[in-house]
Design an enzyme around this catalytic site. Structure first.
Site, PDB file in Angstrom:
ATOM      1  N   CYS A  78      44.763  35.625  39.362  1.00  0.00           N
ATOM      2  CA  CYS A  78      45.255  35.804  40.732  1.00  0.00           C
ATOM      3  C   CYS A  78      45.849  37.208  40.832  1.00  0.00           C
ATOM      4  O   CYS A  78      46.914  37.478  40.263  1.00  0.00           O
ATOM      5  CB  CYS A  78      46.301  34.751  41.090  1.00  0.00           C
ATOM      6  SG  CYS A  78      46.945  34.924  42.770  1.00  0.00           S
ATOM      7  N   HIS A 155      33.478  34.690  41.939  1.00  0.00           N
ATOM      8  CA  HIS A 155      33.421  35.026  43.362  1.00  0.00           C
ATOM      9  C   HIS A 155      31.981  35.199  43.818  1.00  0.00           C
ATOM     10  O   HIS A 155      31.127  35.672  43.057  1.00  0.00           O
ATOM     11  CB  HIS A 155      34.149  36.345  43.639  1.00  0.00           C
ATOM     12  CG  HIS A 155      35.631  36.248  43.554  1.00  0.00           C
ATOM     13  ND1 HIS A 155      36.443  36.097  44.655  1.00  0.00           N
ATOM     14  CD2 HIS A 155      36.453  36.268  42.482  1.00  0.00           C
ATOM     15  CE1 HIS A 155      37.714  36.042  44.262  1.00  0.00           C
ATOM     16  NE2 HIS A 155      37.743  36.139  42.942  1.00  0.00           N
ATOM     17  N   GLU A 204      39.631  30.629  49.373  1.00  0.00           N
ATOM     18  CA  GLU A 204      40.029  30.640  47.969  1.00  0.00           C
ATOM     19  C   GLU A 204      39.815  29.272  47.346  1.00  0.00           C
ATOM     20  O   GLU A 204      40.258  28.246  47.893  1.00  0.00           O
ATOM     21  CB  GLU A 204      41.497  31.062  47.840  1.00  0.00           C
ATOM     22  CG  GLU A 204      41.916  31.324  46.423  1.00  0.00           C
ATOM     23  CD  GLU A 204      43.260  32.042  46.342  1.00  0.00           C
ATOM     24  OE1 GLU A 204      43.740  32.217  45.209  1.00  0.00           O
ATOM     25  OE2 GLU A 204      43.811  32.434  47.389  1.00  0.00           O
ATOM     26  N   CYS A 213      43.822  37.709  49.083  1.00  0.00           N
ATOM     27  CA  CYS A 213      43.341  37.301  47.758  1.00  0.00           C
ATOM     28  C   CYS A 213      43.055  38.572  46.972  1.00  0.00           C
ATOM     29  O   CYS A 213      42.115  39.309  47.297  1.00  0.00           O
ATOM     30  CB  CYS A 213      42.092  36.435  47.881  1.00  0.00           C
ATOM     31  SG  CYS A 213      41.398  35.933  46.286  1.00  0.00           S
ATOM     32  N   GLY A 216      39.778  38.494  45.187  1.00  0.00           N
ATOM     33  CA  GLY A 216      38.732  38.587  46.200  1.00  0.00           C
ATOM     34  C   GLY A 216      38.520  40.008  46.676  1.00  0.00           C
ATOM     35  O   GLY A 216      37.386  40.456  46.874  1.00  0.00           O
TER      36      GLY A 216
END
Length: 275
Positions: A78, A155, A204, A213, A216
């Site tokens: 994260c 992702h 997410e 994010c 992301g």
């Protein structure tokens, strides 16, 4: 008689992506469970957050960061939480995560994080079967031919002319849980604003639509660079604000993410109320 165990926490956020941080580096805590993570994350009956972050001792690095999403599942990485932890720690550190080793560097406005090198091999994402991860031959409604990349967690990135035209609240969970992604996937929908600017919304994995994010933003910037849509340093604008992502054009280069993080408040709770 039940033993009272009060636990200190720090509430933090990075661009509105918020966390409960529990520090178990010196004093061990009971094992985090999916039930406890869901209860702590609950915004009506708990403290409320997108992720519960636990800091623990590490055998390999200065310390370890563990991440539990609001659905109770533990995930590998994260980026926003990494910046928050950098602020809390207060000095540069190399730390262990489920997605690999990362380097934190706090600065006056937040922190920079060396997120490591991205991975593009189909089995590193992972996908269920081999395919070109630079332009995957798959689609979900108006979303098609994404880039797949692992930046500590998996992702897929879709580029569209107008992100406002995409119903990510509907398509996000469908893509996240598609059998193509055996470990689930984070879903990114982006528009190219210019050679150094992307606009992004993220579904997410395990948390849903989010204001920001960090991984992301890293994945999307790298995907845009890989396709030649941007330069090697870009601003990524999310609903919660901006991050700056850099990825040097050389083999094995790490992604550098820079952006703000903020401590909101501190408090404590009775562990057994949420166990």
């Amino acid at each position: 008689m039940r033993r009272i165990m009060r636990v200190e926490f720090v509430k933090m956020h990075g661009l509105g992506n918020d966390f409960i941080v529990l520090d178990a580096r010196k004093t061990a805590l009971p094992a985090m469970t999916a039930k406890a993570a869901r209860a702590l994350s609950d915004r009506r009956e708990g403290i409320g957050c997108d992720q519960v972050i636990i800091l623990e001792p590490s055998e390999h690095e200065e310390f370890r960061m563990r991440i539990f999403n609001s659905d109770g599942g533990e995930v590998e990485a994260c980026g926003n939480a990494a910046r928050a932890v950098a602020i809390l720690h207060g000095r540069p550190a190399q730390i262990e995560t489920g997605g690999g080793s990362i380097v934190l560097s706090p600065n006056s406005g937040g922190a920079s994080v060396d997120m490591g090198a991205p991975r593009f091999d189909w089995d590193a994402i992972p996908l269920d079967y081999p395919m070109d991860t630079g332009a995957m031959p798959v689609s979900w409604g108006p979303l098609e031919h994404p880039v797949a990349v692992n930046v500590g967690n998996p992702h897929v990135v879709f580029f569209v002319p107008d992100i406002a035209s995409i119903d990510l609240a509907t398509l996000g969970p469908e893509i996240e849980r598609d059998p193509l992604f055996p470990q689930g996937v984070n879903v990114n929908v982006a528009s190219v604003i210019g050679a150094d600017h992307l606009q992004l919304v993220v579904w997410e994995r395990g948390a849903g639509l989010t204001r920001a994010c960090g991984t992301g933003a890293c994945a999307t910037a790298v995907a845009a660079m890989r396709r030649g849509l941007t330069g090697r340093r870009v601003k990524v604008t999310l609903p919660g604000g901006d991050l700056v992502i850099e990825w040097p054009d050389k083999a094995g280069a790490a992604i550098q993410m820079t952006g703000p993080a903020t401590e909101s408040y501190r408090g404590n709770f009775e562990w057994h109320d949420f166990a």
